[in-house]
Design a protein around this motif. Structure first.
Motif, short mmCIF file in Angstrom:
data_model
loop_
_atom_site.label_atom_id
_atom_site.label_comp_id
_atom_site.label_asym_id
_atom_site.label_seq_id
_atom_site.Cartn_x
_atom_site.Cartn_y
_atom_site.Cartn_z
N ILE A 303 13.24 84.10 -3.39
CA ILE A 303 12.94 84.40 -1.98
C ILE A 303 11.99 83.35 -1.43
O ILE A 303 11.21 82.75 -2.17
N ARG A 304 12.06 83.11 -0.13
CA ARG A 304 11.11 82.21 0.53
C ARG A 304 10.76 82.78 1.89
O ARG A 304 11.49 83.60 2.45
N ALA A 305 9.64 82.31 2.45
CA ALA A 305 9.11 82.84 3.71
C ALA A 305 9.29 81.82 4.83
O ALA A 305 9.20 80.61 4.62
N ARG A 306 9.55 82.34 6.01
CA ARG A 306 9.49 81.52 7.21
C ARG A 306 8.03 81.49 7.65
O ARG A 306 7.44 82.51 8.00
N LEU A 307 7.40 80.32 7.64
CA LEU A 307 5.98 80.20 7.94
C LEU A 307 5.72 80.33 9.44
O LEU A 307 6.64 80.17 10.25
N PRO A 308 4.47 80.62 9.83
CA PRO A 308 4.17 80.79 11.26
C PRO A 308 4.48 79.57 12.11
O PRO A 308 4.66 79.70 13.31
N ASP A 309 4.55 78.36 11.49
CA ASP A 309 4.87 77.17 12.29
C ASP A 309 6.38 76.99 12.47
O ASP A 309 6.83 76.01 13.04
N GLY A 310 7.18 77.94 11.97
CA GLY A 310 8.63 77.88 12.15
C GLY A 310 9.38 77.22 11.02
O GLY A 310 10.61 77.21 11.02
N THR A 311 8.69 76.63 10.05
CA THR A 311 9.35 75.97 8.93
C THR A 311 9.48 76.93 7.75
O THR A 311 8.75 77.91 7.63
N TRP A 312 10.42 76.64 6.84
CA TRP A 312 10.57 77.44 5.63
C TRP A 312 9.57 76.99 4.58
O TRP A 312 9.37 75.79 4.38
N GLY A 313 8.96 77.94 3.89
CA GLY A 313 8.09 77.64 2.77
C GLY A 313 8.92 77.44 1.51
O GLY A 313 10.15 77.43 1.53
N GLY A 314 8.24 77.26 0.39
CA GLY A 314 8.91 77.05 -0.87
C GLY A 314 9.48 78.34 -1.44
O GLY A 314 9.06 79.43 -1.09
N PHE A 315 10.45 78.18 -2.34
CA PHE A 315 11.04 79.34 -3.00
C PHE A 315 10.11 79.90 -4.07
O PHE A 315 9.38 79.15 -4.73
N SER A 316 10.20 81.20 -4.26
CA SER A 316 9.49 81.86 -5.35
C SER A 316 10.14 81.47 -6.67
O SER A 316 11.19 80.81 -6.71
N ALA A 317 9.52 81.89 -7.76
CA ALA A 317 10.16 81.77 -9.07
C ALA A 317 11.46 82.57 -9.05
O ALA A 317 11.57 83.58 -8.36
N GLU A 318 12.46 82.11 -9.80
CA GLU A 318 13.73 82.82 -9.85
C GLU A 318 13.69 83.91 -10.91
O GLU A 318 13.18 83.70 -12.02
N ARG A 319 14.21 85.08 -10.58
CA ARG A 319 14.28 86.20 -11.53
C ARG A 319 15.75 86.62 -11.69
O ARG A 319 16.58 86.37 -10.82
N THR A 320 16.02 87.25 -12.83
CA THR A 320 17.38 87.76 -13.10
C THR A 320 17.30 89.27 -13.28
O THR A 320 16.43 89.78 -14.00
N ALA A 321 18.21 89.97 -12.61
CA ALA A 321 18.31 91.42 -12.74
C ALA A 321 19.76 91.77 -13.03
O ALA A 321 20.68 91.17 -12.47
N VAL A 322 19.99 92.75 -13.92
CA VAL A 322 21.33 93.13 -14.36
C VAL A 322 21.58 94.59 -14.00
O VAL A 322 20.73 95.45 -14.25
N THR A 323 22.74 94.86 -13.40
CA THR A 323 23.11 96.24 -13.10
C THR A 323 23.47 96.93 -14.42
O THR A 323 24.26 96.43 -15.21
N ALA A 324 22.89 98.08 -14.66
CA ALA A 324 23.13 98.82 -15.90
C ALA A 324 23.03 100.30 -15.60
O ALA A 324 22.29 100.72 -14.71
N PRO A 325 23.77 101.13 -16.34
CA PRO A 325 23.70 102.57 -16.11
C PRO A 325 22.29 103.09 -16.29
O PRO A 325 21.54 102.59 -17.13
#
Length: 325
Positions: A303-325
């Motif tokens: 995920i990344r944030a749109r900063l108050p100056d209108g530009t995109w910030g950097g991406f967060s660390a990437e995470r992996t999630a798995v659908t499971a019962p």
């Protein structure tokens, strides 16, 4: 065998959130012609007779020719579309005020007003002609190619410091309240040398001498966002009525302004953007959305944030999630 990750790129709808899909629309604003309501509007007393109003720059949509600032129903200020802050002066001490901001396009058409923001001016100080002391040593660190973080020593004043003004060269670019001694300046140019100074202001509008300048050079080219990326990012899944949902949480990056928009990326592709319709969280934020009914699907998400100056910030660390019962 693990199934190939799949997801729906049209992910819209959120608890208490207004969500707009990153892949859809023509990027022209709320109705294709009018500029959207300014987001992230804040108001803070600058002195006993002034309030500093600030808002996020519009990231896309029709070009904004000007922003209009209203006190109650009365228009009190207008600035060019390239600016996103203003001082409203000539106010009454010890008085509560309500402000809104709206944008106007080149055709003279107005967008909707922002949400109300409130500020109360402090009491006036009788016969106060003494300015606060000079702020202590200013320090700074580049946090990428487009932002720097500043800090300084607190000033003193016989009746109290109300605000600090941050200058870039000879131009005031920001104001923070008197109980803060840090600021994050965004919207800078890559590989550029800047000089910043800080001045303190009291309730009588007396301004201190400028603190010692700090000279900083932003990183060249593009960068990974570093200090502009959300931190503490977590991703998990849950199942309800046979459907799977991706649960995200994060800590918003530090910025001088309110972050109201985030972009979510799944498996290296833009999936959706979400925009807070109400007050945006400043501490840990969370969001959950539908991803399908298949079990054993792995999702890589960041995920990344749109900063108050209108530009995109950097991406967060990437995470992996798995659908499971």
């Amino acid at each position: 065998m693990r199934r190939v990750a799949r997801y729906v790129t049209s992910v819209c709808g959120a608890l208490l959130l207004t969500v707009s899909c990153a892949w859809g629309g023509d990027g022209s604003g709320t109705d294709g012609r009018l500029p959207p309501a300014p987001a992230g509007v804040t108001a803070a007393a600058g002195s006993a007779t002034s309030v500093h109003v600030m808002w996020n720059r519009a990231p896309d949509g029709p070009e904004v020719a000007a922003y209009e600032v209203y006190r109650g129903k009365a228009k009190v200020k207008e600035v060019p579309g390239s600016e996103h802050m203003v001082d409203v002066v000539g106010l009454t001490p010890s008085t509560a005020y309500v402000f809104t901001v709206r944008a106007r396009n080149a055709d003279g058409r107005h967008g909707p007003r922002s949400e109300d923001v409130r500020a109360t001016t402090p009491a006036a100080s009788a016969a106060d002609a003494t300015a606060p002391t000079r702020p202590g040593r200013t320090r700074g660190t580049p946090t990428g190619s487009r932002s720097v973080q500043l800090s300084w020593g607190a000033s003193t004043d016989e009746r109290g410091v109300v605000s600090y003004d941050v200058y870039q060269g000879g131009s005031r670019i920001h104001t923070v309240s008197g109980d803060r001694t840090t600021a994050v300046v965004t919207g800078l140019r890559p590989g550029t040398r800047y000089t910043f100074t800080v001045r303190a202001r009291d309730a009588a509008d007396n301004v201190s001498p400028a603190g010692a300048p700090v000279r900083l050079t932003t990183a060249p080219g593009t960068d990974d966002g570093r200090a502009t990326a959300p931190t503490g990012f977590r991703a998990a899944t849950h199942r309800t009525d046979g459907a799977y949902y991706l649960d995200l949480s994060w800590i918003p990056p530090r910025a001088d302004g309110v972050i109201t928009e985030y972009g979510i990326q799944l498996d290296g592709r833009p999936a959706t953007s979400l925009v807070w319709g109400g007050p945006a969280p400043r501490e840990r934020a969370s969001y959950s959305f539908y991803v399908g009914r298949d079990t054993g699907v792995a999702y890589r998400v960041r995920i990344r944030a749109r900063l108050p100056d209108g530009t995109w910030g950097g991406f967060s660390a990437e995470r992996t999630a798995v659908t499971a019962p």
